[in-house]
Design a protein around this motif. Structure first.
Motif, PDB file in Angstrom:
ATOM      1  N   THR A  49      -3.930  39.093 -28.956  1.00  0.00           N
ATOM      2  CA  THR A  49      -2.522  38.731 -29.357  1.00  0.00           C
ATOM      3  C   THR A  49      -2.229  38.733 -30.932  1.00  0.00           C
ATOM      4  O   THR A  49      -2.994  38.159 -31.668  1.00  0.00           O
ATOM      5  N   ASP A  54       2.842  41.823 -29.790  1.00  0.00           N
ATOM      6  CA  ASP A  54       2.017  42.604 -29.010  1.00  0.00           C
ATOM      7  C   ASP A  54       0.574  42.184 -28.568  1.00  0.00           C
ATOM      8  O   ASP A  54       0.056  41.372 -29.097  1.00  0.00           O
ATOM      9  N   LEU A  68      -4.536  46.992 -28.012  1.00  0.00           N
ATOM     10  CA  LEU A  68      -3.502  46.397 -28.809  1.00  0.00           C
ATOM     11  C   LEU A  68      -2.680  47.590 -29.609  1.00  0.00           C
ATOM     12  O   LEU A  68      -1.512  47.589 -29.479  1.00  0.00           O
ATOM     13  N   CYS A  72       1.453  49.264 -28.844  1.00  0.00           N
ATOM     14  CA  CYS A  72       2.615  49.000 -29.633  1.00  0.00           C
ATOM     15  C   CYS A  72       3.595  50.368 -29.774  1.00  0.00           C
ATOM     16  O   CYS A  72       3.232  51.314 -29.647  1.00  0.00           O
ATOM     17  N   LEU A  76       0.458  50.164 -35.081  1.00  0.00           N
ATOM     18  CA  LEU A  76       0.039  48.824 -35.436  1.00  0.00           C
ATOM     19  C   LEU A  76      -1.325  48.981 -36.316  1.00  0.00           C
ATOM     20  O   LEU A  76      -1.947  49.610 -35.916  1.00  0.00           O
TER      21      LEU A  76
END
Length: 164
Positions: A49, A54, A68, A72, A76
């Motif tokens: 996290t 996100d 991750l 996004c 990211l």
């Protein structure tokens, strides 16, 4: 002239090592820099996290970080993270965290005794009270077969506290 050539050569090398020279171009407005990451694990799944809100998940750390980034809305960047918080449930991943090419070696490493539900609040606390153990120092300790104790991030009624 020679200094200018050396400067551009060094810049090119840094760009290649940072992984930014992959042919992808990004609109500056779509860039999403991360300042804090929380890494947790449960039942064989790794959860990451970011302070941006996100989330990513995967079977290992690299898969979770890739998820991750792909989830996004913008581009990211996890290499901008200044603080990496690993929960006790995921502490077995600490060696992988220390050597991950997706994370910045100068980022500070912390161990959380419980789940950190608000990475933004943890980030505000850690910006005011940063720890001293970096990923590169933790990696060096691993290579020398010695254990380096990460500062423990504890949640209190009023926010957070760092312990030894």
């Amino acid at each position: 002239m020679k200094r200018l050539w050396v400067f551009f050569a060094a810049l090119a090398v840094c760009t290649i090592f940072a992984g930014l020279d992959e042919g992808d171009t990004h609109d500056a407005a779509a860039l999403v820099p991360v300042q804090a990451l929380v890494i947790d694990a449960k039942d064989g799944t790794v959860f990451v996290t970011a302070d941006t809100g996100d989330n990513g998940r995967g079977g290992n750390l690299d898969a979770a970080l890739s998820d991750l980034q792909s989830g996004c809305a913008g581009a990211l960047f996890t290499q901008t993270a200044e603080h990496v918080i690993v929960t006790s449930r995921a502490w077995y991943l600490a060696p992988q965290v220390c050597v991950s090419r997706q994370l910045r070696p100068a980022a500070k490493l912390y161990r959380a005794m419980e789940e950190v539900k608000e990475p933004e609040e943890a980030l505000r606390f850690l910006q005011a009270h940063p720890g001293s153990l970096t990923l590169s120092h933790a990696r060096a300790a691993l290579l020398e077969s010695r254990e380096e104790a990460a500062p423990v991030l504890m949640q209190t009624e009023g926010g957070f506290r760092l312990g030894g």
